[in-house]
Write an enzyme that holds these catalytic residues in place. Structure first.
Site, PDB file in Angstrom:
ATOM      1  N   ASN A  23     -11.088  10.634  -1.767  1.00 33.28           N
ATOM      2  CA  ASN A  23     -11.787  11.315  -0.668  1.00 33.28           C
ATOM      3  C   ASN A  23     -10.894  12.372  -0.041  1.00 33.28           C
ATOM      4  OD1 ASN A  23     -14.077   9.510  -0.640  1.00 33.28           O
ATOM      5  ND2 ASN A  23     -12.646   7.962   0.156  1.00 33.28           N
ATOM      6  N   SER A  53      -4.260   6.220  13.840  1.00 36.20           N
ATOM      7  CA  SER A  53      -4.583   7.436  13.092  1.00 36.20           C
ATOM      8  C   SER A  53      -4.978   8.538  14.057  1.00 36.20           C
ATOM      9  CB  SER A  53      -5.767   7.125  12.169  1.00 36.20           C
ATOM     10  OG  SER A  53      -6.326   8.310  11.673  1.00 36.20           O
ATOM     11  N   LYS A  85      -9.858   1.513  14.554  1.00 37.73           N
ATOM     12  CA  LYS A  85      -8.508   1.874  15.028  1.00 37.73           C
ATOM     13  C   LYS A  85      -8.476   1.962  16.559  1.00 37.73           C
ATOM     14  CE  LYS A  85      -6.474   2.179  11.086  1.00 37.73           C
ATOM     15  NZ  LYS A  85      -5.497   1.164  10.706  1.00 37.73           N
ATOM     16  N   GLY A 118       0.810  -1.213   0.000  1.00 42.57           N
ATOM     17  CA  GLY A 118       0.000   0.000   0.000  1.00 42.57           C
ATOM     18  C   GLY A 118       0.849   1.271   0.000  1.00 42.57           C
ATOM     19  N   ASP A 131       0.287  -9.180   1.815  1.00 42.74           N
ATOM     20  CA  ASP A 131      -0.764  -8.268   1.344  1.00 42.74           C
ATOM     21  C   ASP A 131      -1.755  -9.066   0.509  1.00 42.74           C
ATOM     22  OD1 ASP A 131      -2.158  -5.968   0.027  1.00 42.74           O
ATOM     23  OD2 ASP A 131      -0.507  -4.815   0.892  1.00 42.74           O
ATOM     24  N   ASN A 132      -3.028  -8.694   0.571  1.00 42.67           N
ATOM     25  CA  ASN A 132      -4.006  -9.372  -0.301  1.00 42.67           C
ATOM     26  C   ASN A 132      -4.304  -8.529  -1.539  1.00 42.67           C
ATOM     27  OD1 ASN A 132      -5.602  -7.331   0.659  1.00 42.67           O
ATOM     28  ND2 ASN A 132      -7.194  -8.638   1.521  1.00 42.67           N
ATOM     29  N   TYR A 187     -14.577   3.274  10.676  1.00 41.12           N
ATOM     30  CA  TYR A 187     -13.139   3.181  10.421  1.00 41.12           C
ATOM     31  C   TYR A 187     -12.355   3.620  11.664  1.00 41.12           C
ATOM     32  CZ  TYR A 187      -8.503   4.773   9.088  1.00 41.12           C
ATOM     33  OH  TYR A 187      -7.148   4.997   9.079  1.00 41.12           O
TER      34      TYR A 187
HETATM   35  P1  NAD Z   1      -3.399   1.410   1.653  1.00 40.69           P
HETATM   36  O1  NAD Z   1      -4.807   1.002   1.391  1.00 40.69           O
HETATM   37  O2  NAD Z   1      -2.632   1.998   0.536  1.00 40.69           O
HETATM   38  O3  NAD Z   1      -2.575   0.163   2.246  1.00 40.69           O
HETATM   39  C1  NAD Z   1      -3.169  -0.831   3.028  1.00 40.69           C
HETATM   40  C2  NAD Z   1      -2.749  -2.182   2.465  1.00 40.69           C
HETATM   41  O4  NAD Z   1      -3.330  -3.234   3.237  1.00 40.69           O
HETATM   42  C3  NAD Z   1      -3.210  -2.395   1.019  1.00 40.69           C
HETATM   43  O5  NAD Z   1      -2.121  -2.808   0.230  1.00 40.69           O
HETATM   44  C4  NAD Z   1      -4.276  -3.488   1.114  1.00 40.69           C
HETATM   45  O6  NAD Z   1      -4.319  -4.284  -0.043  1.00 40.69           O
HETATM   46  C5  NAD Z   1      -3.815  -4.238   2.355  1.00 40.69           C
HETATM   47  N1  NAD Z   1      -4.881  -4.965   3.068  1.00 40.69           N
HETATM   48  C6  NAD Z   1      -6.066  -4.504   3.499  1.00 40.69           C
HETATM   49  N2  NAD Z   1      -6.741  -5.473   4.134  1.00 40.69           N
HETATM   50  C7  NAD Z   1      -5.976  -6.584   4.106  1.00 40.69           C
HETATM   51  C8  NAD Z   1      -6.129  -7.916   4.583  1.00 40.69           C
HETATM   52  N3  NAD Z   1      -7.248  -8.320   5.197  1.00 40.69           N
HETATM   53  N4  NAD Z   1      -5.118  -8.796   4.385  1.00 40.69           N
HETATM   54  C9  NAD Z   1      -3.978  -8.424   3.751  1.00 40.69           C
HETATM   55  N5  NAD Z   1      -3.782  -7.182   3.276  1.00 40.69           N
HETATM   56  C10 NAD Z   1      -4.776  -6.270   3.440  1.00 40.69           C
HETATM   57  O7  NAD Z   1      -3.437   2.397   2.904  1.00 40.69           O
HETATM   58  P2  NAD Z   1      -2.276   3.322   3.500  1.00 40.69           P
HETATM   59  O8  NAD Z   1      -2.647   4.724   3.228  1.00 40.69           O
HETATM   60  O9  NAD Z   1      -0.952   2.816   3.088  1.00 40.69           O
HETATM   61  O10 NAD Z   1      -2.520   3.059   5.049  1.00 40.69           O
HETATM   62  C11 NAD Z   1      -1.827   2.060   5.769  1.00 40.69           C
HETATM   63  C12 NAD Z   1      -2.396   1.978   7.162  1.00 40.69           C
HETATM   64  O11 NAD Z   1      -2.299   3.259   7.774  1.00 40.69           O
HETATM   65  C13 NAD Z   1      -3.865   1.582   7.218  1.00 40.69           C
HETATM   66  O12 NAD Z   1      -4.075   0.745   8.330  1.00 40.69           O
HETATM   67  C14 NAD Z   1      -4.578   2.918   7.416  1.00 40.69           C
HETATM   68  O13 NAD Z   1      -5.800   2.772   8.090  1.00 40.69           O
HETATM   69  C15 NAD Z   1      -3.565   3.671   8.270  1.00 40.69           C
HETATM   70  N6  NAD Z   1      -3.681   5.133   8.137  1.00 40.69           N
HETATM   71  C16 NAD Z   1      -3.628   5.706   6.892  1.00 40.69           C
HETATM   72  C17 NAD Z   1      -3.758   7.093   6.771  1.00 40.69           C
HETATM   73  C18 NAD Z   1      -3.721   7.761   5.421  1.00 40.69           C
HETATM   74  O14 NAD Z   1      -4.149   8.899   5.307  1.00 40.69           O
HETATM   75  N7  NAD Z   1      -3.218   7.128   4.370  1.00 40.69           N
HETATM   76  C19 NAD Z   1      -3.941   7.878   7.914  1.00 40.69           C
HETATM   77  C20 NAD Z   1      -3.973   7.261   9.167  1.00 40.69           C
HETATM   78  C21 NAD Z   1      -3.836   5.877   9.256  1.00 40.69           C
HETATM   79  C1  UD1 Z   2      -9.594  12.123   6.536  1.00 43.66           C
HETATM   80  C2  UD1 Z   2     -10.446  11.091   7.245  1.00 43.66           C
HETATM   81  C3  UD1 Z   2      -9.776  10.667   8.538  1.00 43.66           C
HETATM   82  C4  UD1 Z   2      -8.356  10.154   8.256  1.00 43.66           C
HETATM   83  C5  UD1 Z   2      -7.587  11.274   7.548  1.00 43.66           C
HETATM   84  C6  UD1 Z   2      -6.175  10.876   7.178  1.00 43.66           C
HETATM   85  C7  UD1 Z   2     -12.728  11.715   6.581  1.00 43.66           C
HETATM   86  C8  UD1 Z   2     -14.041  12.266   7.050  1.00 43.66           C
HETATM   87  N1  UD1 Z   2     -11.754  11.682   7.503  1.00 43.66           N
HETATM   88  O1  UD1 Z   2      -9.540  13.235   7.347  1.00 43.66           O
HETATM   89  O2  UD1 Z   2     -10.495   9.641   9.162  1.00 43.66           O
HETATM   90  O3  UD1 Z   2      -7.709   9.818   9.468  1.00 43.66           O
HETATM   91  O4  UD1 Z   2      -8.281  11.611   6.334  1.00 43.66           O
HETATM   92  O5  UD1 Z   2      -6.214   9.927   6.168  1.00 43.66           O
HETATM   93  O6  UD1 Z   2     -12.587  11.293   5.452  1.00 43.66           O
HETATM   94  N2  UD1 Z   2     -11.158  18.753   1.718  1.00 43.66           N
HETATM   95  C9  UD1 Z   2     -11.794  19.559   0.802  1.00 43.66           C
HETATM   96  N3  UD1 Z   2     -12.169  19.018  -0.395  1.00 43.66           N
HETATM   97  C10 UD1 Z   2     -11.945  17.708  -0.717  1.00 43.66           C
HETATM   98  C11 UD1 Z   2     -11.271  16.877   0.237  1.00 43.66           C
HETATM   99  C12 UD1 Z   2     -10.920  17.443   1.448  1.00 43.66           C
HETATM  100  O7  UD1 Z   2     -12.009  20.737   1.052  1.00 43.66           O
HETATM  101  O8  UD1 Z   2     -12.314  17.264  -1.823  1.00 43.66           O
HETATM  102  C13 UD1 Z   2     -10.732  19.333   3.018  1.00 43.66           C
HETATM  103  C14 UD1 Z   2     -11.353  18.686   4.234  1.00 43.66           C
HETATM  104  O9  UD1 Z   2     -12.571  19.289   4.570  1.00 43.66           O
HETATM  105  C15 UD1 Z   2     -10.251  18.917   5.277  1.00 43.66           C
HETATM  106  C16 UD1 Z   2      -8.961  18.855   4.463  1.00 43.66           C
HETATM  107  O10 UD1 Z   2      -9.343  19.120   3.113  1.00 43.66           O
HETATM  108  O11 UD1 Z   2     -10.372  20.204   5.832  1.00 43.66           O
HETATM  109  C17 UD1 Z   2      -8.276  17.505   4.521  1.00 43.66           C
HETATM  110  O12 UD1 Z   2      -9.207  16.501   4.180  1.00 43.66           O
HETATM  111  P1  UD1 Z   2      -8.789  14.942   4.075  1.00 43.66           P
HETATM  112  O13 UD1 Z   2      -7.592  14.813   3.196  1.00 43.66           O
HETATM  113  O14 UD1 Z   2     -10.002  14.179   3.705  1.00 43.66           O
HETATM  114  O15 UD1 Z   2      -8.290  14.559   5.544  1.00 43.66           O
HETATM  115  P2  UD1 Z   2      -9.060  14.658   6.946  1.00 43.66           P
HETATM  116  O16 UD1 Z   2     -10.272  15.479   6.851  1.00 43.66           O
HETATM  117  O17 UD1 Z   2      -8.055  15.047   7.954  1.00 43.66           O
END
Ligand code: NAD
Ligand code: UD1
Length: 347
Positions: free
Chosen positions: A197, A124, A152, A10, A31-32, A148
């Site tokens: 998103n 997170s 966590k 990921g 990874d799946n 979600y």
């Molecule tokens: P990502 O989706 O890119 O990576 C997650 C990986 O886990 C993927 O490759 C997916 O295929 C794998 N996966 C999911 N379910 C699985 C399962 N049951 N078995 C095996 N593999 C599985 O996400 P990321 O952005 O790299 O995030 C990594 C971790 O960090 C996640 O747990 C996410 O919740 C956490 N996190 C991400 C963010 C963010 O903004 N990206 C913020 C806070 C926390």
């Molecule tokens: C999102 C997740 C949160 C996660 C975090 C980090 C939601 C509701 N929350 O939060 O659970 O931990 O990402 O991955 O999805 N924005 C816009 N237009 C857009 C997208 C975002 O204005 O199209 C704004 C949002 O309102 C926010 C900021 O940009 O103020 C950041 O948004 P985003 O990247 O989605 O992160 P979080 O809101 O922090």
């Protein structure tokens, strides 16, 4: 001795694999590929010139997860695997709870069986819910506003209980703020499914014309320009934080939470301006209503990680935007083109 990286294909996992390999660790990826492509691992190998075993396994598949522990000498686990789309988690909560929580339960059960007690868990900033003030420190009260986030929070609580039951465990709960950016090579980066998103991938897709304009979610927050403020952190800084946490858990037992953020907040409009400067492209936007569940301001107090892990984010907003732009412009379809490719060593 090897480090097992679940979810290593990921976004954050692949960047962490690069840093682990560059630091000389032996890694094994599980990874799946439910939200990633094996191509990201091919590129990790290309970037590091190193090879590693990859298991195409679902964490819910207990028999095969156990095989990974039987076949390898695993010392520690970095546990990224999980589903992360907030909106989707509201629609299909059971699937989220099962994947994230049951998957973690299976993992820690097998870890105990094989006497592997070191784990770094991807938590997170969402576990702080709607914080009463900023900057946010680790001792703030915790809550969840969607399935979600609740998954966590529940996993953090489970890991706390696991440590209480057996003090051999050494656990780091890493609470990420808003990871953006990409490896400076432009070879790996964030590859969201469908319409993003999160703010940065949305902006980058507008910049290459895949999406027409950014909708800014609200301009009436009590922030300097009225738009939402977040603590954006470069994904490579975040990856380094995992190496520091790993070093820490290898030398002590216990369970500790750490904020991984920069300590500095940027508004949506500041991010648009920074990205326009980095890419030399205009990002059309319009102001829309607030997004349900959003908070106005969220940024970390990252001093505990600096004090206890010796980690501090180094990269600023310019580098984050330049690297996001490089990744997006060089890979307009992400890893899509190569989605069916097979990682070099798929076990
Ligand atoms: P990502 O989706 O890119 O990576 C997650 C990986 O886990 C993927 O490759 C997916 O295929 C794998 N996966 C999911 N379910 C699985 C399962 N049951 N078995 C095996 N593999 C599985 O996400 P990321 O952005 O790299 O995030 C990594 C971790 O960090 C996640 O747990 C996410 O919740 C956490 N996190 C991400 C963010 C963010 O903004 N990206 C913020 C806070 C926390
Ligand atoms: C999102 C997740 C949160 C996660 C975090 C980090 C939601 C509701 N929350 O939060 O659970 O931990 O990402 O991955 O999805 N924005 C816009 N237009 C857009 C997208 C975002 O204005 O199209 C704004 C949002 O309102 C926010 C900021 O940009 O103020 C950041 O948004 P985003 O990247 O989605 O992160 P979080 O809101 O922090």
């Amino acid at each position: 001795m090897a480090i097992l990286v679940t979810g290593g294909a990921g976004y954050i996992g692949s960047h962490t694999c690069v840093e682990l390999l560059n630091a000389g660790y032996e890694i094994i990826v599980l990874d799946n590929f439910s939200n990633s492509s094996p191509e990201s691992l091919n590129r990790v190998k290309e970037l590091t010139n190193k090879n590693f075993k990859t298991y195409n396994i679902d964490l819910l598949d207990k028999v095969n997860v156990e095989k990974v522990f039987l076949e390898n000498n695993i010392e520690s686990v970095i546990h990224f695997a999980g589903l992360k789309a907030v909106g989707e988690s509201v629609e299909i909560p059971v699937h989220y709870y099962h994947n994230n929580i049951t998957g973690t339960l299976i993992l820690i059960d097998i870890m105990q069986k094989y006497n592997v007690f070191n784990i770094v868990f991807s938590s997170s900033a969402t576990v702080y819910g709607a914080p009463k003030q900023v900057p946010i420190s680790e001792d703030f009260s915790l809550s969840a506003t969607n399935p979600y986030g609740r998954s966590k929070l529940i996993i953090e609580e489970i890991l706390n209980d696991v440590y209480i039951s057996n003090n051999n465990w050494s656990i780091a709960l890493l609470r990420y703020f808003n990871p953006i950016g990409a490896h400076e090579s432009g070879r790996i980066g964030e590859n969201p499914n469908g319409i993003p998103n999160n703010l940065m991938p949305f902006i980058t897709q507008v910049s290459i014309g895949k999406l027409q304009e950014l909708k800014v979610f609200g301009s009436d927050y009590s922030t300097p320009d009225g738009t939402g403020v977040r603590d954006y952190i470069h994904v490579v800084d975040l990856a380094h934080g995992h190496l520091k946490a790993l070093e820490k858990i290898m030398t002590r037992s216990g369970v500790e939470a750490y904020n991984l953020g920069t300590g500095k907040g940027y508004s949506v409009l500041e991010m648009v301006a920074a990205f326009e400067k980095a890419s030399n492209r205009k990002i059309p936007y319009s102001i829309g209503p607030r997004r349900t569940g959003d908070i106005g301001e969220c940024f970390a107090d990252p001093s505990k990680a600096e004090r206890e892990l010796g980690w501090k984010a180094e990269k600023g907003i310019e580098e984050m935007c330049i690297d996001s732009w490089r990744w997006q412009s060089q890979n307009p379809d992400g890893f899509q083109k190569d989605k069916n490719s097979i990682a070099h060593v798929l076990v």
